[in-house]
Design a protein around this motif. Structure first.
Motif, PDB file in Angstrom:
ATOM      1  N   GLU A   1       0.817  -1.211   0.000  1.00 41.35           N
ATOM      2  CA  GLU A   1       0.000   0.000   0.000  1.00 41.35           C
ATOM      3  C   GLU A   1       0.849   1.257   0.000  1.00 41.35           C
ATOM      4  O   GLU A   1       0.492   2.273  -0.602  1.00 41.35           O
ATOM      5  N   ASP A   2       2.004   1.185   0.683  1.00 40.46           N
ATOM      6  CA  ASP A   2       2.868   2.364   0.808  1.00 40.46           C
ATOM      7  C   ASP A   2       4.274   2.027   0.320  1.00 40.46           C
ATOM      8  O   ASP A   2       5.103   1.530   1.086  1.00 40.46           O
TER       9      ASP A   2
ATOM     10  N   SER B   1       6.747   3.764  -0.102  1.00 39.26           N
ATOM     11  CA  SER B   1       7.816   4.550   0.519  1.00 39.26           C
ATOM     12  C   SER B   1       8.547   3.773   1.613  1.00 39.26           C
ATOM     13  O   SER B   1       9.667   4.141   1.991  1.00 39.26           O
TER      14      SER B   1
END
Length: 247
Positions: A139-140, A142
């Motif tokens: 989902e992320d 980063s």
């Protein structure tokens, strides 16, 4: 190899002459010089093969004269000829006739780095599909950790040694004259397809890759600079086969 014989071959040491069967010292020297010349020429030829860009920059005559002085002071410690010349760049830094070429030692150091990397272990890297799958599976993105081979190196030089190296092996020696040698460069050294590869990169890209090497997350690895383009940099790393794992 007998130590005294080895010393006699690479120096002017005459103590081994007594081991040579000949009617006089002149004949002993002549017979030893046959071996001495063969060994010296072979070692100089090996240095020419290891440092072809350095040789091109100074010319064959200068390079061979410099190499002869080097080998007299630095005898091989290994039978593996590709391991010879590990401190050749250090020697060049103190070689007075080359002092007007302050970039020469850096070029030699780069060439030996490339040779060492070529002989190092090669790691399996990710293709574009594998990278896309890894990014789309979270989902992320980063928080992802992007791994690079442990043999990866980032070099910084006040001279354009990377461009010199690339010019030598691409379009030939004529391009060497077009390189602005006084332009500083950041270099990425990786191994791909059995051989060491060199890429001239931007400062921000060098910072990013160094951060990845320190196991920082993608978010933390991005440098604080408007000049950095994450998308373009990732595209380069994928094209150059730099990424080994994303987790």
């Amino acid at each position: 190899m007998n130590t005294s014989f080895k010393t006699a071959l690479l120096t002017e040491d005459t103590r081994f002459y007594n081991e040579i069967k000949a009617p006089n010292i002149q004949q002993q020297e002549i017979r030893l010089n046959v071996y001495r010349n063969n060994v010296v020429v072979s070692l100089i030829d090996a240095l020419c093969d290891i440092f072809p860009v350095t040789e091109t920059l100074v010319g064959d005559v200068f390079f061979r004269a410099m190499a002869r002085i080097y080998l007299l002071e630095n005898q091989p410690s290994s039978p593996i000829i590709s391991e010879y010349g590990v401190n050749f760049s250090d020697f060049i830094r103190t070689f007075e006739p080359a002092e007007n070429l302050p970039f020469l030692a850096d070029v030699a150091a780069l060439e030996h780095e490339m040779l060492t990397l070529t002989h190092s272990e090669e790691y399996k890297t990710l293709d574009h599909d594998a990278v896309s799958t890894a990014f789309s599976s979270v989902e992320d993105p980063s928080v992802l950790l992007l791994n690079v081979p442990p043999t990866t190196k980032i070099l910084a030089s006040p001279f354009a040694i990377g461009s010199l190296y690339q010019a030598h092996f691409s379009d030939g020696h004529q391009c060497l004259n077009k390189v602005d040698i006084n332009k500083s460069e950041y270099l990425l050294l990786i191994k791909s397809h059995l051989y060491a590869q060199l890429h001239v990169i931007q400062k921000e890209e060098a910072i990013f890759i160094k951060n990845l090497m320190q196991q920082r997350s993608l978010e933390d690895a991005v440098p604080d600079s408007d000049l950095f383009d994450l998308g373009k940099t990732l595209a380069k790393l994928i094209e150059w086969k730099v990424l080994t794992q994303i987790k």
